[in-house]
Every structure is written in C-alpha cells, then in structure tokens.
Enzyme design. Structure first.
Site, PDB file in Angstrom:
ATOM      1  N   ARG A 107      37.815  33.467   0.286  1.00  0.00           N
ATOM      2  CA  ARG A 107      37.391  33.637   1.684  1.00  0.00           C
ATOM      3  C   ARG A 107      36.263  34.660   1.648  1.00  0.00           C
ATOM      4  NH1 ARG A 107      39.902  33.130   6.903  1.00  0.00           N
ATOM      5  NH2 ARG A 107      39.342  34.780   8.357  1.00  0.00           N
ATOM      6  N   HIS A 134      34.624  26.184   7.631  1.00  0.00           N
ATOM      7  CA  HIS A 134      36.048  26.561   7.539  1.00  0.00           C
ATOM      8  C   HIS A 134      36.885  25.278   7.438  1.00  0.00           C
ATOM      9  CE1 HIS A 134      39.566  28.849   7.696  1.00  0.00           C
ATOM     10  NE2 HIS A 134      39.542  29.328   8.918  1.00  0.00           N
ATOM     11  N   ASP A 225      36.809  28.956  20.248  1.00  0.00           N
ATOM     12  CA  ASP A 225      36.962  29.995  19.238  1.00  0.00           C
ATOM     13  C   ASP A 225      36.438  31.292  19.840  1.00  0.00           C
ATOM     14  OD1 ASP A 225      37.536  31.278  16.884  1.00  0.00           O
ATOM     15  OD2 ASP A 225      36.025  30.248  15.684  1.00  0.00           O
ATOM     16  N   CYS A 266      41.707  28.350  16.762  1.00  0.00           N
ATOM     17  CA  CYS A 266      42.168  28.679  15.408  1.00  0.00           C
ATOM     18  C   CYS A 266      42.798  30.063  15.318  1.00  0.00           C
ATOM     19  CB  CYS A 266      41.012  28.550  14.419  1.00  0.00           C
ATOM     20  SG  CYS A 266      39.671  29.726  14.653  1.00  0.00           S
TER      21      CYS A 266
END
Length: 308
Positions: A107, A134, A225, A266
C-alpha cells in the site's frame, strides 16, 4: 504466479473466478468463529509481507486476518521500516524480499513503486492501494453488489464527488465486468481521461454529468468517497468542500435514483460531508457488508495469485 496490480490488467474471466471464489469462501465460513482456519489452507507454510507506506485500518486488518485464516503468516512492515527507494532501490528490495516471503502486498503512494516491485519480484505482488488506483476495494464492491442485487453486468453505477483512485478502479471494473458508470462532480476533479477511455473501449457507457440529480436517475448503485486527504492543507480542504458540496449524497439524492438503489462508501467516511448519517445508516446502505467483503475478496485474490 500472478500479480494483482489493477483490474484492467486482469483478464475478465479471472476476475469473475475471483468473485465466485470469494462468494464460495464466505459462504463456507458462515457460523464459524472469525479466527478459525478455513477448511482448505492454500497459504499453509506461506509467509506474506504486508508493506504499508500509507496508514491503514481495513487493508491491514483484512489482509492480516485473511492470510491467517488460510493458514499463512504475515510480516507487517511500515514505510519507515523499509525506507523504500531511499538508500536501496525498489528493484533490489523486491529481489531481497522474494528470497524471504511467498507474496507481497503493498500500500503505497507512487504507482511506480508498485510496478517496479512487481517487475523485479519473483513472488506475486498485490496492489493494496496507490495514489492512482485501489483494485482490491472494487473487487469487494462488486462482490457486495452481487450479494444484494445479482449480476452487476448492465447496471448503472454513479460515482459522486472526486474522481480519485477508487473512482479510477471503478472505471477499470466497468469495462471488465460490463456495467456503465456515470461520474458526477466538479470538472476540476474529473477522473483521468485514460481510465475513461479504457472503459469505453471495453464497451461500457461512461457519462460525465455535472448535475448530481440528473446523474443518479436510473442508478442501481451510488458510490461516494471522502472529499479530502489526510495530507491536504486546511485551505485546500476548504476549497474542495466548496467545490464538492453540491455532490453530497443525502436522502434527496438517493430518492432520485431507483427505489432499490444501493449506497456504498469504502470508508472511513466523514459523516455529514460527502454523505449524511441518514444515508449511511439507512436501509439502502451496504457499507459494512462492503467493509467485511474486503476480507473475502482479498482471500480470493491471494489464492488466484498463487495459481488457485
């Protein structure tokens, strides 16, 4: 050996197999303690390096738990531990790690760190997030939608807000899974033209609509988001809030979509900014199923990376 770097770089048949595997694995675990091992142990005697240059809750916990449930062990490394690209090249780091571990999840910030790691690694590399994409999140999102509403193919997904890295992977998924995507947000925050083009080339309808209420007409799924990053300055946050305020997902906007439209985010969310608590906690929200499904989708991704 397969790398899982981006959705558009993975064959649609493999993506479907991953989703189907995630469904099967999740169903098989119903009623079992969360820490219990799976009946099959595809990661038995395997070591997985989890590298975090960016802070994480869901990615760290879901990958760590997933590896353990499949019989493997994890080594969690921070950017400070690694100093990636500082002193030792990414290529050399990849070569060294390949001698110690069986798989790498990273990540990171810069996409080139991910791609160089994969180029020089002798073990599978998984994209846990970059500034650009992502993919693991969107695999969980597709799994979640199909659990609640059946096949996502042919459906209308609306992205409201900032055309960021999660939006980019949704565009990749649109082309690979065969759904349409409408982006509604300010022109300054449009998704990358390259990603729009990839989805259109694959046969998906991609629409840019500045009016949020027009955008969600006929929508099967609305996704939002966060508006700001933890790295944004205060003045930047204020500017983005002003730009994005018309794209808040609230009860009125949800009412303009299909009656059975779902809402996804998310997480983490800033309640009352990009989405209201009424929507997040309402009957159309599947955000916590979505968060759980990171675990199941990523287990299927890891299995696929090892040829399963």
């Amino acid at each position: 050996m397969n790398h899982f770097l981006d959705i558009h770089k993975t064959d649609p048949s493999d993506l479907r197999a991953i989703i189907d595997q995630a469904k099967t694995t999740k169903q098989a675990r119903l009623g079992h303690p969360k820490a219990a091992l799976d009946d099959e142990l595809p990661l038995k005697d395997r070591m997985v390096a989890l590298i975090f240059e960016k802070p994480s809750t869901r990615t760290r916990v879901s990958f760590d738990v997933g590896v353990r449930q499949m019989g493997g062990q994890t080594m969690v490394l921070s950017g400070k531990d690694m100093q990636l690209g500082h002193g030792e090249t990414i290529a050399d780091t990849a070569r060294v790690l390949s001698r110690y571990v069986d798989m790498i999840m990273i990540r990171t910030f810069d996409e080139t760190v991910l791609t160089e790691m994969a180029e020089y690694s002798d073990v599978p590399v998984i994209n846990g997030l970059t500034d650009r994409t992502h993919p693991c999140q969107i695999m969980a999102d597709v799994l979640t939608y199909e659990e609640h509403r059946g096949p996502i193919k042919g459906k209308k997904v609306v992205w409201a807000g900032d055309g960021n890295n999660v939006c980019a992977s949704f565009l990749h998924a649109a082309g690979q899974f065969g759904f349409d995507l409408t982006f509604t947000g300010p022109a300054q925050l449009d998704p990358e033209e390259e990603f729009i083009g990839l989805a259109r080339k694959a046969g998906s309808k991609v629409t840019i609509e500045r009016d949020a209420f027009k955008a969600v007409e006929g929508a099967d799924l609305i996704v939002a988001d966060t508006w700001v990053s933890m790295h944004d300055s205060q003045s930047s946050k204020e500017r983005r809030h002003n730009m994005l305020r018309p794209y808040q997902v609230n009860d009125d906007l949800m009412a303009a979509a299909k009656p059975d439209a779902l809402f996804m985010h998310c997480l983490p969310a800033h309640r009352e900014e990009e989405v209201t608590s009424a929507v997040m906690d309402g009957p159309q929200s599947v955000i916590f199923d979505e968060a759980e499904n990171r675990l199941h989708a990523q287990k299927a991704v890891m299995r696929w990376c090892l040829g399963g």
